[in-house]
Design a protein around this motif. Structure first.
Motif, mmCIF file in Angstrom:
data_model
loop_
_atom_site.group_PDB
_atom_site.id
_atom_site.type_symbol
_atom_site.label_atom_id
_atom_site.label_comp_id
_atom_site.label_asym_id
_atom_site.label_seq_id
_atom_site.Cartn_x
_atom_site.Cartn_y
_atom_site.Cartn_z
ATOM 1 N N PHE A 1 3.174 -6.544 -3.897
ATOM 2 C CA PHE A 1 3.518 -5.873 -5.134
ATOM 3 C C PHE A 1 2.557 -6.392 -6.195
ATOM 4 C CE2 PHE A 1 7.265 -3.976 -3.485
ATOM 5 C CZ PHE A 1 7.820 -4.881 -2.596
ATOM 6 N N MET A 2 2.168 -5.527 -7.118
ATOM 7 C CA MET A 2 1.157 -5.896 -8.103
ATOM 8 C C MET A 2 1.677 -5.713 -9.520
ATOM 9 S SD MET A 2 -1.377 -6.909 -6.280
ATOM 10 C CE MET A 2 -2.590 -7.075 -7.593
ATOM 11 N N GLY A 3 1.144 -6.542 -10.410
ATOM 12 C CA GLY A 3 1.570 -6.440 -11.797
ATOM 13 C C GLY A 3 0.423 -6.724 -12.757
ATOM 14 N N TRP A 4 0.597 -6.250 -13.970
ATOM 15 C CA TRP A 4 -0.276 -6.599 -15.094
ATOM 16 C C TRP A 4 0.557 -7.380 -16.105
ATOM 17 C CZ3 TRP A 4 -5.417 -6.092 -15.291
ATOM 18 C CH2 TRP A 4 -6.037 -5.159 -14.451
ATOM 19 N N GLY B 1 4.890 -0.745 -6.972
ATOM 20 C CA GLY B 1 5.303 -1.030 -5.625
ATOM 21 C C GLY B 1 4.140 -1.109 -4.655
ATOM 22 N N LEU B 2 4.457 -1.184 -3.380
ATOM 23 C CA LEU B 2 3.428 -1.363 -2.356
ATOM 24 C C LEU B 2 2.519 -0.137 -2.229
ATOM 25 C CD1 LEU B 2 5.457 -3.140 0.463
ATOM 26 C CD2 LEU B 2 4.013 -4.162 -1.300
ATOM 27 N N ARG B 3 3.092 0.998 -2.449
ATOM 28 C CA ARG B 3 2.284 2.205 -2.522
ATOM 29 C C ARG B 3 2.132 2.571 -3.998
ATOM 30 N NH1 ARG B 3 5.378 2.646 2.052
ATOM 31 N NH2 ARG B 3 4.265 3.104 3.961
ATOM 32 N N ASP B 4 1.479 3.651 -4.289
ATOM 33 C CA ASP B 4 1.227 4.039 -5.673
ATOM 34 C C ASP B 4 2.490 4.678 -6.249
ATOM 35 O OD1 ASP B 4 -1.215 6.173 -7.356
ATOM 36 O OD2 ASP B 4 -0.200 4.332 -7.986
ATOM 37 N N ASP B 5 3.548 3.866 -6.306
ATOM 38 C CA ASP B 5 4.837 4.386 -6.747
ATOM 39 C C ASP B 5 5.681 3.250 -7.298
ATOM 40 O OD1 ASP B 5 6.457 4.485 -3.436
ATOM 41 O OD2 ASP B 5 5.417 2.901 -4.510
ATOM 42 N N ASN B 6 6.896 3.566 -7.652
ATOM 43 C CA ASN B 6 7.876 2.565 -8.085
ATOM 44 C C ASN B 6 7.308 1.704 -9.200
ATOM 45 O OD1 ASN B 6 10.203 1.096 -8.245
ATOM 46 N ND2 ASN B 6 10.119 0.274 -6.170
ATOM 47 N N THR B 7 6.971 2.349 -10.296
ATOM 48 C CA THR B 7 6.378 1.641 -11.420
ATOM 49 C C THR B 7 7.424 1.294 -12.488
ATOM 50 O OG1 THR B 7 5.825 3.734 -12.491
ATOM 51 C CG2 THR B 7 4.143 2.744 -11.085
ATOM 52 N N SER C 1 -1.633 1.972 -11.682
ATOM 53 C CA SER C 1 -1.842 2.668 -10.417
ATOM 54 C C SER C 1 -2.600 1.741 -9.473
ATOM 55 C CB SER C 1 -2.610 3.976 -10.630
ATOM 56 O OG SER C 1 -3.902 3.722 -11.160
ATOM 57 N N ARG C 2 -2.593 2.113 -8.212
ATOM 58 C CA ARG C 2 -3.307 1.318 -7.213
ATOM 59 C C ARG C 2 -3.941 2.232 -6.176
ATOM 60 N NH1 ARG C 2 0.920 -2.617 -4.567
ATOM 61 N NH2 ARG C 2 -0.897 -3.198 -3.282
ATOM 62 N N ASP C 3 -5.000 1.735 -5.562
ATOM 63 C CA ASP C 3 -5.687 2.437 -4.478
ATOM 64 C C ASP C 3 -5.817 1.436 -3.340
ATOM 65 O OD1 ASP C 3 -8.703 4.481 -4.268
ATOM 66 O OD2 ASP C 3 -7.435 3.628 -2.714
ATOM 67 N N ASN C 4 -4.910 1.510 -2.393
ATOM 68 C CA ASN C 4 -4.911 0.532 -1.309
ATOM 69 C C ASN C 4 -6.146 0.649 -0.419
ATOM 70 O OD1 ASN C 4 -2.497 -0.602 -2.189
ATOM 71 N ND2 ASN C 4 -1.233 0.549 -0.744
ATOM 72 N N ALA C 5 -6.706 1.838 -0.309
ATOM 73 C CA ALA C 5 -7.903 2.014 0.525
ATOM 74 C C ALA C 5 -9.102 1.268 -0.069
ATOM 75 C CB ALA C 5 -8.221 3.491 0.664
ATOM 76 N N ILE D 1 4.990 -11.204 -3.564
ATOM 77 C CA ILE D 1 5.722 -10.660 -2.429
ATOM 78 C C ILE D 1 7.049 -10.066 -2.898
ATOM 79 C CG2 ILE D 1 4.650 -12.194 -0.753
ATOM 80 C CD1 ILE D 1 7.200 -13.904 -0.841
ATOM 81 N N PHE D 2 7.328 -10.193 -4.188
ATOM 82 C CA PHE D 2 8.540 -9.633 -4.774
ATOM 83 C C PHE D 2 8.193 -8.503 -5.721
ATOM 84 C CE2 PHE D 2 11.081 -12.936 -3.073
ATOM 85 C CZ PHE D 2 10.416 -14.132 -3.243
ATOM 86 N N LEU D 3 9.059 -7.526 -5.814
ATOM 87 C CA LEU D 3 8.930 -6.473 -6.827
ATOM 88 C C LEU D 3 9.621 -7.011 -8.067
ATOM 89 C CD1 LEU D 3 7.962 -3.608 -7.441
ATOM 90 C CD2 LEU D 3 10.221 -2.788 -6.763
#
Length: 122
Positions: free
Chosen positions: A33-36, A52-58, A71-75, A100-102
């Motif tokens: 999970f990523m944050g600013w 969230g882990l995908r480009d969702d759940n913001t 936003s995120r681009d996992n690729a 590792i936590f949301l």
């Protein structure tokens, strides 16, 4: 483990826009999970946005809702923060972080970038 490097900060006038980027190393970016977060002089580090882990759940702090987009681009192992309608109170060093936590709590994030300065003039 993941290493993070932010870019895209700078000086902008009030009402302008900036796009922050965060490049992540390693092949496990999509597992975090990523944050600013941001920190202004003399103030504590505060949550700005998380995804969230995908480009969702913001989620966003109230003062940036409707103006900032995470936003995120996992690729590409990239995290972004689009900042529109900037205000002088957005001035701070901005950090991207991985967890590792949301979560919105800085203490839940294990990996941090070095930060990028955003300055908004009135």
């Amino acid at each position: 483990q993941v290493e993070l490097v932010e870019s895209g900060g700078g000086l902008e006038q009030a009402g302008g826009s900036l796009r922050l980027s965060c490049a992540a190393s390693g092949r496990t970016f999509s597992r975090y999970f990523m944050g600013w977060f941001r920190q202004a002089p003399g103030k504590e580090r505060e949550f700005v946005a998380r995804i969230g882990l995908r480009d969702d759940n913001t989620d966003y702090r109230d003062s940036v809702k409707g103006r900032f987009t995470i936003s995120r681009d996992n690729a590409r192992n990239m995290l972004y923060l689009q900042m529109n309608s900037l205000k002088p109170e957005d001035t701070a060093v901005y950090y991207c972080a991985a967890s590792i936590f949301l979560s919105t709590a800085p203490s839940h994030y294990d990996y941090w970038g070095q930060g990028t300065q955003v300055t908004v003039s009135s």
